[in-house]
Design a protein around this motif. Structure first.
Motif, PDB file in Angstrom:
ATOM      1  N   HIS A  88       0.826  -1.209   0.000  1.00  0.00           N
ATOM      2  CA  HIS A  88       0.000   0.000   0.000  1.00  0.00           C
ATOM      3  C   HIS A  88       0.863   1.263   0.000  1.00  0.00           C
ATOM      4  O   HIS A  88       0.580   2.224  -0.708  1.00  0.00           O
ATOM      5  CB  HIS A  88      -0.943   0.020   1.203  1.00  0.00           C
ATOM      6  N   LEU A  89       1.923   1.242   0.792  1.00  0.00           N
ATOM      7  CA  LEU A  89       2.816   2.396   0.860  1.00  0.00           C
ATOM      8  C   LEU A  89       3.505   2.640  -0.481  1.00  0.00           C
ATOM      9  O   LEU A  89       3.633   3.781  -0.923  1.00  0.00           O
ATOM     10  CB  LEU A  89       3.854   2.212   1.965  1.00  0.00           C
ATOM     11  N   SER A  91       2.403   1.897  -3.538  1.00  0.00           N
ATOM     12  CA  SER A  91       1.473   2.494  -4.510  1.00  0.00           C
ATOM     13  C   SER A  91       1.100   3.917  -4.124  1.00  0.00           C
ATOM     14  O   SER A  91       0.956   4.788  -4.984  1.00  0.00           O
ATOM     15  CB  SER A  91       0.231   1.622  -4.678  1.00  0.00           C
ATOM     16  N   GLN A  92       0.990   4.191  -2.841  1.00  0.00           N
ATOM     17  CA  GLN A  92       0.677   5.539  -2.376  1.00  0.00           C
ATOM     18  C   GLN A  92       1.808   6.509  -2.715  1.00  0.00           C
ATOM     19  O   GLN A  92       1.569   7.604  -3.224  1.00  0.00           O
ATOM     20  CB  GLN A  92       0.435   5.517  -0.867  1.00  0.00           C
ATOM     21  N   LEU A  93       3.044   6.111  -2.457  1.00  0.00           N
ATOM     22  CA  LEU A  93       4.191   6.972  -2.764  1.00  0.00           C
ATOM     23  C   LEU A  93       4.359   7.159  -4.267  1.00  0.00           C
ATOM     24  O   LEU A  93       4.716   8.246  -4.719  1.00  0.00           O
ATOM     25  CB  LEU A  93       5.468   6.399  -2.159  1.00  0.00           C
ATOM     26  N   ALA A  95       2.121   7.370  -6.456  1.00  0.00           N
ATOM     27  CA  ALA A  95       1.147   8.377  -6.893  1.00  0.00           C
ATOM     28  C   ALA A  95       1.532   9.779  -6.438  1.00  0.00           C
ATOM     29  O   ALA A  95       1.212  10.762  -7.102  1.00  0.00           O
ATOM     30  CB  ALA A  95      -0.238   8.021  -6.363  1.00  0.00           C
ATOM     31  N   GLN A  96       2.255   9.902  -5.308  1.00  0.00           N
ATOM     32  CA  GLN A  96       2.590  11.208  -4.745  1.00  0.00           C
ATOM     33  C   GLN A  96       3.888  11.801  -5.269  1.00  0.00           C
ATOM     34  O   GLN A  96       4.051  13.017  -5.255  1.00  0.00           O
ATOM     35  CB  GLN A  96       2.707  11.119  -3.228  1.00  0.00           C
TER      36      GLN A  96
END
Length: 139
Positions: A88-89, A91-93, A95-96
């Motif tokens: 999850h981290l 994919s989150q990073l 995107a950011q």
């Protein structure tokens, strides 16, 4: 790919990236590798890691988790994060982050984010509880 300019970075006290490599640095900051990269001396490496940490902290520090940062050459900033949910981290990073990053699953919850535009390699590792979930339980 952009490279780190150690002279400008230390003078300006912030991480400075250039689109071309400086060849006028001599041996003050490090030594040239056969690949052409500048391998930093230990003291310069520490200072570059601090400057990279200041630059990356707003992007990578989540819920009080500071990344471990190493800057071995002018072509690589290596950051490492440990998380309970590394997928999850990652994919989150991805995107950011400001550039196009690729996510590579390296097995056992380890993810590598890398970019062809920036000299940044981000490794996300599972913490102990995440690793226990990923490992098969012996019977």
């Amino acid at each position: 790919m952009k490279v780190i300019d150690p002279k400008s970075s230390l003078e300006q006290k912030r991480l400075v990236l250039r689109s071309t490599q400086r060849w006028d640095l001599g041996t003050t900051y490090g030594f040239r590798l056969p690949t052409g990269a500048l391998s930093f001396h230990q003291g310069i490496r520490r200072q570059m890691a601090l400057l990279a940490g200041l630059a990356l902290a707003p992007l990578l520090s989540m819920e009080g988790k500071m990344p471990g940062i190493d800057v071995p050459t002018d072509r690589l900033i290596r950051a490492q994060l440990v998380d309970e949910h590394p997928d999850h981290l990652a994919s989150q990073l991805c995107a950011q982050l400001p550039a196009n990053f690729r996510i590579a699953n390296q097995g056992l919850g380890r993810y590598l984010l890398s970019s062809s535009e920036l000299p940044l390699e981000l490794v996300i590792l599972p913490n102990a509880s995440a690793l226990r979930r990923l490992l098969p339980i012996p019977s």
